[in-house]
Design an enzyme around this catalytic site. Structure first.
Site, PDB file in Angstrom:
ATOM      1  N   THR A 121       0.780  -1.329  -0.033  1.00  0.00           N
ATOM      2  CA  THR A 121       0.044   0.007  -0.016  1.00  0.00           C
ATOM      3  C   THR A 121       0.967   1.274   0.011  1.00  0.00           C
ATOM      4  OG1 THR A 121      -1.483   1.199   1.376  1.00  0.00           O
ATOM      5  CG2 THR A 121       0.053  -0.386   2.607  1.00  0.00           C
ATOM      6  N   ASP A 122       0.172   2.231  -0.521  1.00  0.00           N
ATOM      7  CA  ASP A 122       1.071   3.567  -0.351  1.00  0.00           C
ATOM      8  C   ASP A 122       1.162   4.121   0.888  1.00  0.00           C
ATOM      9  OD1 ASP A 122      -1.579   4.382   0.024  1.00  0.00           O
ATOM     10  OD2 ASP A 122      -1.857   5.725  -1.919  1.00  0.00           O
ATOM     11  N   GLU A 123       0.326   3.801   1.898  1.00  0.00           N
ATOM     12  CA  GLU A 123       0.403   4.168   3.220  1.00  0.00           C
ATOM     13  C   GLU A 123       1.569   4.021   4.022  1.00  0.00           C
ATOM     14  OE1 GLU A 123      -2.928   3.217   5.738  1.00  0.00           O
ATOM     15  OE2 GLU A 123      -4.365   3.349   4.160  1.00  0.00           O
ATOM     16  N   TYR A 148      -1.630  -0.758  11.268  1.00  0.00           N
ATOM     17  CA  TYR A 148      -1.957  -1.322   9.666  1.00  0.00           C
ATOM     18  C   TYR A 148      -0.768  -1.028   8.837  1.00  0.00           C
ATOM     19  CZ  TYR A 148      -3.095  -1.671   4.923  1.00  0.00           C
ATOM     20  OH  TYR A 148      -2.966  -1.907   3.460  1.00  0.00           O
ATOM     21  N   LYS A 152       2.412  -3.173   7.167  1.00  0.00           N
ATOM     22  CA  LYS A 152       2.671  -3.527   5.826  1.00  0.00           C
ATOM     23  C   LYS A 152       4.086  -3.175   5.379  1.00  0.00           C
ATOM     24  CE  LYS A 152       0.347  -4.738   3.064  1.00  0.00           C
ATOM     25  NZ  LYS A 152      -0.230  -5.936   2.343  1.00  0.00           N
TER      26      LYS A 152
HETATM   27  P1  NAD Z   1      -9.807  -7.208   2.372  1.00  0.00           P
HETATM   28  O1  NAD Z   1      -9.751  -6.968   3.780  1.00  0.00           O
HETATM   29  O2  NAD Z   1     -10.952  -7.100   1.622  1.00  0.00           O
HETATM   30  O3  NAD Z   1      -9.073  -8.809   2.279  1.00  0.00           O
HETATM   31  C1  NAD Z   1      -8.012  -9.666   2.742  1.00  0.00           C
HETATM   32  C2  NAD Z   1      -8.244 -11.017   2.538  1.00  0.00           C
HETATM   33  O4  NAD Z   1      -7.185 -11.775   3.105  1.00  0.00           O
HETATM   34  C3  NAD Z   1      -9.570 -11.752   2.988  1.00  0.00           C
HETATM   35  O5  NAD Z   1     -10.148 -12.415   2.095  1.00  0.00           O
HETATM   36  C4  NAD Z   1      -9.115 -12.174   4.354  1.00  0.00           C
HETATM   37  O6  NAD Z   1      -9.913 -13.476   4.697  1.00  0.00           O
HETATM   38  C5  NAD Z   1      -7.865 -12.904   3.732  1.00  0.00           C
HETATM   39  N1  NAD Z   1      -6.854 -12.920   5.066  1.00  0.00           N
HETATM   40  C6  NAD Z   1      -6.675 -12.461   6.132  1.00  0.00           C
HETATM   41  N2  NAD Z   1      -5.905 -12.882   6.915  1.00  0.00           N
HETATM   42  C7  NAD Z   1      -5.481 -14.153   6.402  1.00  0.00           C
HETATM   43  C8  NAD Z   1      -4.497 -15.106   6.692  1.00  0.00           C
HETATM   44  N3  NAD Z   1      -3.767 -15.056   8.099  1.00  0.00           N
HETATM   45  N4  NAD Z   1      -4.467 -16.068   5.768  1.00  0.00           N
HETATM   46  C9  NAD Z   1      -5.096 -16.207   4.728  1.00  0.00           C
HETATM   47  N5  NAD Z   1      -5.970 -15.289   4.163  1.00  0.00           N
HETATM   48  C10 NAD Z   1      -6.110 -14.290   5.088  1.00  0.00           C
HETATM   49  O7  NAD Z   1      -8.500  -6.566   1.846  1.00  0.00           O
HETATM   50  P2  NAD Z   1      -8.235  -5.768   0.409  1.00  0.00           P
HETATM   51  O8  NAD Z   1      -8.651  -4.336   0.628  1.00  0.00           O
HETATM   52  O9  NAD Z   1      -8.720  -6.556  -0.568  1.00  0.00           O
HETATM   53  O10 NAD Z   1      -6.524  -5.686   0.452  1.00  0.00           O
HETATM   54  C11 NAD Z   1      -5.780  -6.787  -0.201  1.00  0.00           C
HETATM   55  C12 NAD Z   1      -4.439  -6.546  -0.198  1.00  0.00           C
HETATM   56  O11 NAD Z   1      -4.151  -4.924  -1.038  1.00  0.00           O
HETATM   57  C13 NAD Z   1      -4.015  -6.216   1.301  1.00  0.00           C
HETATM   58  O12 NAD Z   1      -2.753  -6.652   1.270  1.00  0.00           O
HETATM   59  C14 NAD Z   1      -3.833  -4.664   1.321  1.00  0.00           C
HETATM   60  O13 NAD Z   1      -2.888  -4.162   2.040  1.00  0.00           O
HETATM   61  C15 NAD Z   1      -3.581  -4.352  -0.215  1.00  0.00           C
HETATM   62  N6  NAD Z   1      -3.968  -2.875  -0.531  1.00  0.00           N
HETATM   63  C16 NAD Z   1      -5.384  -2.637  -0.429  1.00  0.00           C
HETATM   64  C17 NAD Z   1      -5.808  -1.155  -0.947  1.00  0.00           C
HETATM   65  C18 NAD Z   1      -6.960  -0.749  -0.620  1.00  0.00           C
HETATM   66  O14 NAD Z   1      -7.537   0.171  -0.848  1.00  0.00           O
HETATM   67  N7  NAD Z   1      -7.961  -1.697  -0.222  1.00  0.00           N
HETATM   68  C19 NAD Z   1      -4.814  -0.401  -1.321  1.00  0.00           C
HETATM   69  C20 NAD Z   1      -3.445  -0.901  -1.541  1.00  0.00           C
HETATM   70  C21 NAD Z   1      -3.200  -2.037  -1.096  1.00  0.00           C
HETATM   71  O1  TDX Z   2     -16.731   6.131   7.668  1.00  0.00           O
HETATM   72  C1  TDX Z   2     -15.795   6.728   7.383  1.00  0.00           C
HETATM   73  N1  TDX Z   2     -15.614   7.970   7.047  1.00  0.00           N
HETATM   74  C2  TDX Z   2     -14.508   8.377   6.689  1.00  0.00           C
HETATM   75  O2  TDX Z   2     -14.295   9.745   6.895  1.00  0.00           O
HETATM   76  C3  TDX Z   2     -14.715   5.627   6.983  1.00  0.00           C
HETATM   77  C4  TDX Z   2     -14.553   4.245   7.323  1.00  0.00           C
HETATM   78  C5  TDX Z   2     -13.439   6.421   6.455  1.00  0.00           C
HETATM   79  N2  TDX Z   2     -13.316   7.772   6.364  1.00  0.00           N
HETATM   80  C6  TDX Z   2     -12.111   8.417   5.915  1.00  0.00           C
HETATM   81  C7  TDX Z   2     -10.776   8.020   6.272  1.00  0.00           C
HETATM   82  C8  TDX Z   2      -9.899   8.037   5.210  1.00  0.00           C
HETATM   83  O3  TDX Z   2      -9.428   9.560   5.211  1.00  0.00           O
HETATM   84  O4  TDX Z   2     -12.083   8.067   4.458  1.00  0.00           O
HETATM   85  C9  TDX Z   2     -10.867   7.650   3.896  1.00  0.00           C
HETATM   86  C10 TDX Z   2     -10.790   6.397   3.401  1.00  0.00           C
HETATM   87  O5  TDX Z   2     -11.021   5.533   4.560  1.00  0.00           O
HETATM   88  P1  TDX Z   2     -10.631   3.969   4.468  1.00  0.00           P
HETATM   89  O6  TDX Z   2     -11.657   3.110   3.594  1.00  0.00           O
HETATM   90  O7  TDX Z   2     -10.752   3.312   5.727  1.00  0.00           O
HETATM   91  O8  TDX Z   2      -9.236   3.850   3.805  1.00  0.00           O
HETATM   92  P2  TDX Z   2      -7.703   4.224   4.232  1.00  0.00           P
HETATM   93  O9  TDX Z   2      -7.554   4.389   5.574  1.00  0.00           O
HETATM   94  O10 TDX Z   2      -7.413   5.480   3.459  1.00  0.00           O
HETATM   95  O11 TDX Z   2      -7.039   2.948   3.764  1.00  0.00           O
HETATM   96  C11 TDX Z   2      -7.249   2.178   2.431  1.00  0.00           C
HETATM   97  O12 TDX Z   2      -6.338   2.461   1.521  1.00  0.00           O
HETATM   98  C12 TDX Z   2      -5.090   1.954   1.725  1.00  0.00           C
HETATM   99  C13 TDX Z   2      -7.489   0.757   2.779  1.00  0.00           C
HETATM  100  O13 TDX Z   2      -8.410   0.284   3.652  1.00  0.00           O
HETATM  101  C14 TDX Z   2      -5.997  -0.024   3.021  1.00  0.00           C
HETATM  102  O14 TDX Z   2      -6.130  -1.381   3.053  1.00  0.00           O
HETATM  103  C15 TDX Z   2      -5.106   0.481   1.893  1.00  0.00           C
HETATM  104  O15 TDX Z   2      -3.683  -0.047   2.034  1.00  0.00           O
END
Ligand code: NAD
Ligand code: TDX
Length: 332
Positions: A121-123, A148, A152
């Site tokens: 992630t960019d975080e 988190y 990462k």
């Molecule tokens: P998500 O929470 O929707 O899905 C995570 C999945 O991993 C789930 O299916 C969960 O059951 C599985 N999991 C958790 N722990 C596990 C374990 N110990 N063994 C096997 N499976 C396990 O997450 P997401 O949003 O789809 O993110 C996927 C990946 O992308 C993560 O690595 C996250 O850091 C990265 N990422 C997410 C975002 C975003 O915006 N959501 C952005 C950049 C990177």
């Molecule tokens: O109810 C809400 N209200 C609100 O203002 C929630 C759930 C979030 N927020 C804000 C927090 C953040 O500024 O919205 C923005 C996005 O929040 P999230 O969806 O929780 O994402 P963020 O914390 O930015 O992280 C996401 O992007 C990077 C993913 O959850 C991560 O897994 C990924 O690495």
């Protein structure tokens, strides 16, 4: 034809990636997923079972991982605890999965000499000022803010160490905020859409001026596939599609699309340590690997996502009440 072992393939981005791979390649897929609260096998329903198998288990289970990695050509590692708010409440699962789980996969990749792509992630870069002209690049120093993002960042460092010390064939990608279908209702965009469907007012943390750089999950998938095919071993690629928007603007777009007034939302308690702004410079991925987003129009993608949540209440409803109860206990 390759055999991909996709960890976290029942999650939001992992399931999108499985669909993308089945649609755009002739690869065979094994999904390894622990089906935590965030995993949902229904997200893989209807896919070609002749080209995909599902294994229920944890990436921290070294015996199981060893067997699966031994059969694979490439590991694509999505599995993680992924939600910042949960990591502020209970960090432990983040260490177990994001750090120890990644370590277990790296050891198996090393033993079997299997290529690994690590999805991050960019975080890990911390946050930017609203007026900073520079965006995150592959050269930005790591500076994570939350449990988190710290786990990462730690997992990225483990991957780099295994590349350098043991010659593991790995690449890393760091992507910005994803949106699209099958995203858990705890996350910002699906939470607000499903709130409006349920007659609950959207909830903005603090003033809502925090900026996120939105990318459609399918563009994340195509970028990961591009890096697996053409990325240089040991290298990191940032993934983003120039989608910066502040949270207030996103809520206003959702309200307008869903027929609500522009002020029909609440300001709630801010997130502790809330990162102000993320923004990705994806020049390297675009110029060196020739990748381009296919869904750069955020307004159109958001409309499609709203339509998807309207049409798939049976997918998200089981998680909605518990998610809102979690937030309510925190004044959010
Ligand atoms: P998500 O929470 O929707 O899905 C995570 C999945 O991993 C789930 O299916 C969960 O059951 C599985 N999991 C958790 N722990 C596990 C374990 N110990 N063994 C096997 N499976 C396990 O997450 P997401 O949003 O789809 O993110 C996927 C990946 O992308 C993560 O690595 C996250 O850091 C990265 N990422 C997410 C975002 C975003 O915006 N959501 C952005 C950049 C990177
Ligand atoms: O109810 C809400 N209200 C609100 O203002 C929630 C759930 C979030 N927020 C804000 C927090 C953040 O500024 O919205 C923005 C996005 O929040 P999230 O969806 O929780 O994402 P963020 O914390 O930015 O992280 C996401 O992007 C990077 C993913 O959850 C991560 O897994 C990924 O690495």
């Amino acid at each position: 034809m390759k055999h991909l072992l996709i960890t976290g393939g029942a999650g939001f981005i992992g399931s999108n990636f499985v669909r993308h791979v089945l649609a755009h390649t002739d690869h065979y897929v094994t999904v390894l997923d622990a089906l935590t609260y965030a995993g949902n096998q229904d997200s893989l329903a209807g896919l070609d079972e002749a080209r995909m198998r599902f294994v229920h288990g944890s990436i921290a289970d070294s015996e199981l991982v060893d067997t699966l990695v031994g059969d694979a050509d490439v590991i694509v590692h999505f599995a993680a605890e992924s939600h910042n708010d949960n990591s502020l409440h209970d960090p432990r699962p983040f260490l177990d999965t994001n750090i120890v789980g990644t370590y277990v996969l790296l050891e198996a990749a090393r033993k079997h000499d299997v290529r690994l792509h690590h999805v991050s992630t960019d975080e890990v870069y911390g946050d930017l000022e609203l007026d900073d002209p520079l965006r995150f690049s592959e050269h930005t120093p790591y500076n994570p803010s939350s449990p988190y993002s710290a786990t990462k960042a730690g997992s990225d460092m483990l991957v780099r160490a295994w590349v350098r010390s043991f010659g593991v064939r790995a690449t890393i990608s760091n992507c910005s905020n994803n949106y699209g279908p099958y995203q858990h209702v705890e996350k910002f965009i699906p939470r607000q859409i499903t709130n409006v469907i349920r007659g609950i007012r959207p909830k903005l943390y603090g003033a809502g001026l925090n900026v996120r750089d939105w990318i459609h999950a399918d563009d994340h998938s195509s970028a990961v596939l591009t890096i697996i095919d053409n990325g240089q071993i040991g290298e990191t690629y940032l993934i983003g599609a120039d989608g910066e928007k502040n949270n207030k603007a996103v809520v206003e777009m959702i309200l307008a699309e869903m027929g609500q007034g522009p002020d029909a939302y609440d300001h709630v308690t801010d997130r502790a340590g809330h990162d102000l702004r993320y923004a990705i410079d994806a020049t390297r991925l675009r110029t060196e690997l020739g990748w381009q987003p296919r869904f750069p129009d955020f307004a159109a993608g958001l409309r499609d996502t709203i339509a998807w949540y309207r049409e798939h209440e049976e997918w998200w409803a089981p998680a909605k009440d518990a998610t809102e109860a979690f937030y309510a206990r925190r004044g959010q």
